[in-house]
Design a protein around this motif. Structure first.
Motif, PDB file in Angstrom:
ATOM      1  N   GLY A 134     -97.740 -47.326   2.399  1.00  0.00           N
ATOM      2  CA  GLY A 134     -97.048 -48.599   2.505  1.00  0.00           C
ATOM      3  C   GLY A 134     -96.309 -48.720   3.815  1.00  0.00           C
ATOM      4  N   GLU A 135     -95.469 -49.743   3.914  1.00  0.00           N
ATOM      5  CA  GLU A 135     -94.812 -50.066   5.173  1.00  0.00           C
ATOM      6  C   GLU A 135     -93.582 -49.202   5.425  1.00  0.00           C
ATOM      7  OE1 GLU A 135     -94.031 -54.245   5.297  1.00  0.00           O
ATOM      8  OE2 GLU A 135     -96.120 -54.727   5.799  1.00  0.00           O
ATOM      9  N   TYR A 136     -93.335 -48.950   6.717  1.00  0.00           N
ATOM     10  CA  TYR A 136     -92.179 -48.176   7.167  1.00  0.00           C
ATOM     11  C   TYR A 136     -91.724 -48.792   8.476  1.00  0.00           C
ATOM     12  CZ  TYR A 136     -89.398 -44.068   8.582  1.00  0.00           C
ATOM     13  OH  TYR A 136     -88.388 -43.227   8.971  1.00  0.00           O
ATOM     14  N   GLU A 137     -90.471 -49.213   8.528  1.00  0.00           N
ATOM     15  CA  GLU A 137     -89.977 -49.867   9.732  1.00  0.00           C
ATOM     16  C   GLU A 137     -89.407 -48.853  10.712  1.00  0.00           C
ATOM     17  OE1 GLU A 137     -87.013 -53.466  11.219  1.00  0.00           O
ATOM     18  OE2 GLU A 137     -87.606 -53.340   9.107  1.00  0.00           O
ATOM     19  N   LEU A 138     -89.867 -48.930  11.939  1.00  0.00           N
ATOM     20  CA  LEU A 138     -89.348 -48.084  12.996  1.00  0.00           C
ATOM     21  C   LEU A 138     -88.038 -48.663  13.518  1.00  0.00           C
ATOM     22  CD1 LEU A 138     -92.604 -47.401  15.068  1.00  0.00           C
ATOM     23  CD2 LEU A 138     -91.812 -46.281  12.969  1.00  0.00           C
ATOM     24  N   ALA A 139     -87.247 -47.824  14.168  1.00  0.00           N
ATOM     25  CA  ALA A 139     -85.986 -48.289  14.754  1.00  0.00           C
ATOM     26  C   ALA A 139     -85.740 -47.523  16.047  1.00  0.00           C
ATOM     27  CB  ALA A 139     -84.824 -48.078  13.779  1.00  0.00           C
ATOM     28  N   PRO A 140     -85.106 -48.163  17.021  1.00  0.00           N
ATOM     29  CA  PRO A 140     -84.809 -47.457  18.277  1.00  0.00           C
ATOM     30  C   PRO A 140     -83.845 -46.308  18.030  1.00  0.00           C
ATOM     31  CG  PRO A 140     -84.492 -49.844  18.496  1.00  0.00           C
ATOM     32  CD  PRO A 140     -84.665 -49.563  17.038  1.00  0.00           C
ATOM     33  N   ALA A 141     -84.036 -45.233  18.770  1.00  0.00           N
ATOM     34  CA  ALA A 141     -83.156 -44.076  18.637  1.00  0.00           C
ATOM     35  C   ALA A 141     -81.772 -44.393  19.188  1.00  0.00           C
ATOM     36  CB  ALA A 141     -83.747 -42.876  19.370  1.00  0.00           C
ATOM     37  N   PRO A 197     -90.453 -62.072  17.895  1.00  0.00           N
ATOM     38  CA  PRO A 197     -89.235 -62.863  17.693  1.00  0.00           C
ATOM     39  C   PRO A 197     -88.133 -62.113  16.959  1.00  0.00           C
ATOM     40  CG  PRO A 197     -91.179 -64.213  17.294  1.00  0.00           C
ATOM     41  CD  PRO A 197     -91.659 -62.792  17.479  1.00  0.00           C
ATOM     42  N   ALA A 198     -88.509 -61.255  15.992  1.00  0.00           N
ATOM     43  CA  ALA A 198     -87.508 -60.498  15.228  1.00  0.00           C
ATOM     44  C   ALA A 198     -87.193 -59.145  15.844  1.00  0.00           C
ATOM     45  CB  ALA A 198     -87.983 -60.308  13.782  1.00  0.00           C
ATOM     46  N   ARG A 199     -87.934 -58.774  16.902  1.00  0.00           N
ATOM     47  CA  ARG A 199     -87.760 -57.472  17.560  1.00  0.00           C
ATOM     48  C   ARG A 199     -87.894 -56.327  16.551  1.00  0.00           C
ATOM     49  NH1 ARG A 199     -87.804 -61.098  21.063  1.00  0.00           N
ATOM     50  NH2 ARG A 199     -86.652 -60.985  23.020  1.00  0.00           N
ATOM     51  N   ARG A 200     -88.991 -56.362  15.759  1.00  0.00           N
ATOM     52  CA  ARG A 200     -89.197 -55.338  14.737  1.00  0.00           C
ATOM     53  C   ARG A 200     -90.611 -54.774  14.859  1.00  0.00           C
ATOM     54  NH1 ARG A 200     -87.325 -57.967   9.088  1.00  0.00           N
ATOM     55  NH2 ARG A 200     -87.551 -55.804   8.378  1.00  0.00           N
ATOM     56  N   ILE A 201     -90.739 -53.466  14.596  1.00  0.00           N
ATOM     57  CA  ILE A 201     -92.040 -52.805  14.546  1.00  0.00           C
ATOM     58  C   ILE A 201     -92.156 -52.128  13.185  1.00  0.00           C
ATOM     59  CG2 ILE A 201     -93.555 -51.061  15.558  1.00  0.00           C
ATOM     60  CD1 ILE A 201     -91.998 -51.386  18.181  1.00  0.00           C
ATOM     61  N   THR A 202     -93.236 -52.437  12.474  1.00  0.00           N
ATOM     62  CA  THR A 202     -93.460 -51.873  11.155  1.00  0.00           C
ATOM     63  C   THR A 202     -94.830 -51.214  11.118  1.00  0.00           C
ATOM     64  OG1 THR A 202     -92.146 -53.669  10.176  1.00  0.00           O
ATOM     65  CG2 THR A 202     -93.503 -52.354   8.679  1.00  0.00           C
ATOM     66  N   VAL A 203     -94.881 -49.971  10.695  1.00  0.00           N
ATOM     67  CA  VAL A 203     -96.151 -49.258  10.560  1.00  0.00           C
ATOM     68  C   VAL A 203     -96.528 -49.186   9.084  1.00  0.00           C
ATOM     69  CG1 VAL A 203     -95.693 -47.882  12.631  1.00  0.00           C
ATOM     70  CG2 VAL A 203     -95.091 -46.959  10.389  1.00  0.00           C
ATOM     71  N   THR A 204     -97.787 -48.960   8.829  1.00  0.00           N
ATOM     72  CA  THR A 204     -98.267 -48.759   7.455  1.00  0.00           C
ATOM     73  C   THR A 204     -98.784 -47.345   7.337  1.00  0.00           C
ATOM     74  OG1 THR A 204     -98.836 -51.102   7.185  1.00  0.00           O
ATOM     75  CG2 THR A 204     -99.858 -49.532   5.680  1.00  0.00           C
ATOM     76  N   TYR A 205     -98.102 -46.543   6.524  1.00  0.00           N
ATOM     77  CA  TYR A 205     -98.509 -45.157   6.285  1.00  0.00           C
ATOM     78  C   TYR A 205     -99.509 -45.076   5.119  1.00  0.00           C
ATOM     79  CZ  TYR A 205     -94.669 -43.478   9.276  1.00  0.00           C
ATOM     80  OH  TYR A 205     -93.827 -43.201  10.324  1.00  0.00           O
TER      81      TYR A 205
END
Length: 348
Positions: free
Chosen positions: A160-167, A340-348
C-alpha cells in the motif's frame, strides 16, 4: 510492455537471503555487516542466510550469479538483501537465469551497484526496492536512522501507500569502518533544507526506473537491460542519484544529455533527484565546497532537463541515495508526485 508485479512480502520469523552481488566487503569489514545482521534479527525478526560469496572479496561473476540463483530458487527464502554495492555487478547480468528468477519472484533490496540487479528484475517483471543494504543502512553506527528504519519496515512487511518526507537532519560524511570507535555513537547530522521543486504544477503517477546515475550510464554504454522500445518508460518516474565517486557537474550533464539524445529523458512524467553526496574519503569537502558541489550538480541537471524535458516536474534532495537517512523506493513500483501539495507517495 513488461507486466510488473509486486512479489509476496516476508513476515517476521522468515528467512531472508543476504548476498553480495557486487563487492564482498563483509569479508574485509565485518563489523558493520555483523551489526546489520543483528538488527535484521532483533529489530525486524528476520533470519538472515548467507551464501558462498557473501563474504568473499574478489568472487567471480559466476559465483555471485550462483548465489543469486540459489537465493531466489530456495522456497524457504522470502526476500533477498544486498550486503553492499560494488563496481562490477554489470558482469553478473549475462550469467543470470531470467526464467528461474521469474518463476520465483521475491523482494530484493539494494542500491548503488545493485541498480544492475534492480533493472534486471524490472525487466523480468518483478518490482524491487531501491535502498537499505545491510552494511550501510542496517549497519549504521549507533542506531539505524529512524526514517530509514521505518521506511524499510513498511517496504518489507506492508503493501500500500507510504508517504515520504524530507529529512529534518541528514549526513553524508562517513567514518572509518575499520576503526571500532566509529561504532560508539551515531553519525553527526546537519539540518535539512527540505525538497526543491521545479515545475510543481501537476500531479503525476508512474512506475519508477533509473537508480545510481553512474550505473545507469554504464548500462547505457553496454546497451544492457535497456528496453528496445523506449515507450516502455512513457509516463514513468525517473529516479537518479550519485555515489561517493562524486561525478563532476560536467559528467552529470553529459550523462543526462546523452539520455536525452537517446530519447529517454522525454519519456518520464517526473524526475526525483536524490540528495547529492558531497563528501568522500578521497574528497573530504568542507561545508562551502560541499554546498558548491551540490549546487553545481543541480544546475547541471537543470541544464539538461531544460533542453530535453523542459516541462517535467523535478524534485531535488529526495533522501533515497548515498546520503543518510535513506528512504526505500519501489523500483518498477508506483510513485505519485503531487506538485501542488508538495507530496511524494510510494506504493510498497
Amino acid at each position: 510492455m513488461t507486466t510488473l508485479s509486486y512479489p509476496p512480502k516476508p513476515s517476521p520469523g522468515d528467512r531472508v537471503a543476504v548476498i553480495s552481488p557486487g563487492a564482498g566487503l563483509p569479508g574485509l569489514l565485518p563489523r558493520p555487516f555483523e551489526l546489520g545482521l543483528e538488527r535484521l534479527r532483533k529489530e525486524y525478526g528476520l533470519e538472515p542466510v548467507e551464501y558462498a560469496a557473501t563474504r568473499k572479496m574478489g568472487s567471480t561473476p559466476q559465483e555471485r550469479a550462483d548465489d543469486i540463483h540459489a537465493a531466489f530458487a530456495d522456497p524457504d527464502i522470502k526476500a533477498v538483501i544486498a550486503s553492499i554495492g560494488g563496481d562490477d555487478q554489470i558482469t553478473v547480468l549475462p550469467l543470470l537465469d531470467r526464467e528461474l528468477i521469474r518463476a520465483n519472484p521475491k523482494p530484493f533490496f539494494g542500491m548503488s551497484d545493485n541498480t544492475n540487479l534492480l533493472m534486471f528484475l524490472r525487466n523480468t517483471g518483478i518490482v524491487g526496492y531501491h535502498g537499505a543494504t545491510v552494511m550501510c543502512e542496517l549497519g549504521r553506527p549507533g542506531a539505524m536512522h529512524p526514517r530509514t528504519a521505518d521506511s524499510l519496515r513498511a517496504a518489507l512487511f506492508t503493501s500500500g501507500e507510504y508517504e515520504l518526507a524530507p529529512a529534518e537532519r541528514w549526513n553524508d560524511v562517513n567514518r572509518d569502518w575499520a576503526d571500532p570507535a566509529t561504532f560508539d555513537a551515531e553519525p553527526e547530522t546537519r539540518p535539512g533544507n527540505g525538497w526543491t521543486w521545479v515545475n510543481a504544477d501537476r500531479v503525476v503517477e508512474g512506475r519508477t526506473w533509473g537508480g545510481c546515475l553512474e550505473i545507469v550510464g554504464w548500462l547505457l554504454m553496454a546497451d544492457r537491460e535497456i528496453a528496445r522500445d523506449l515507450s516502455e518508460y512513457d509516463g514513468g518516474v525517473l529516479l537518479l542519484e550519485t555515489s561517493e565517486e562524486m561525478p563532476s557537474a560536467s559528467e552529470v550533464f553529459w550523462t543526462l544529455r546523452n539520455m536525452g539524445e537517446r530519447g529517454l529523458l522525454q519519456r518520464f512524467s517526473a524526475l526525483l533527484m536524490g540528495r547529492a553526496k558531497t563528501w568522500s574519503f578521497e574528497r573530504p569537502n568542507g561545508p562551502e565546497e560541499a554546498a558548491r558541489y551540490a549546487t553545481e550538480q543541480r544546475e547541471a541537471v537543470l541544464r539538461a532537463m531544460r533542453v530535453y524535458a523542459p516541462n517535467t516536474p523535478i524534485v531535488f534532495d529526495v533522501d533515497f541515495g548515498h546520503t543518510d537517512p535513506q528512504l526505500v523506493i519501489p523500483y518498477g513500483g508506483f510513485v505519485r508526485v503531487d506538485g501542488p501539495a508538495r507530496r511524494i507517495t510510494v506504493t510498497y
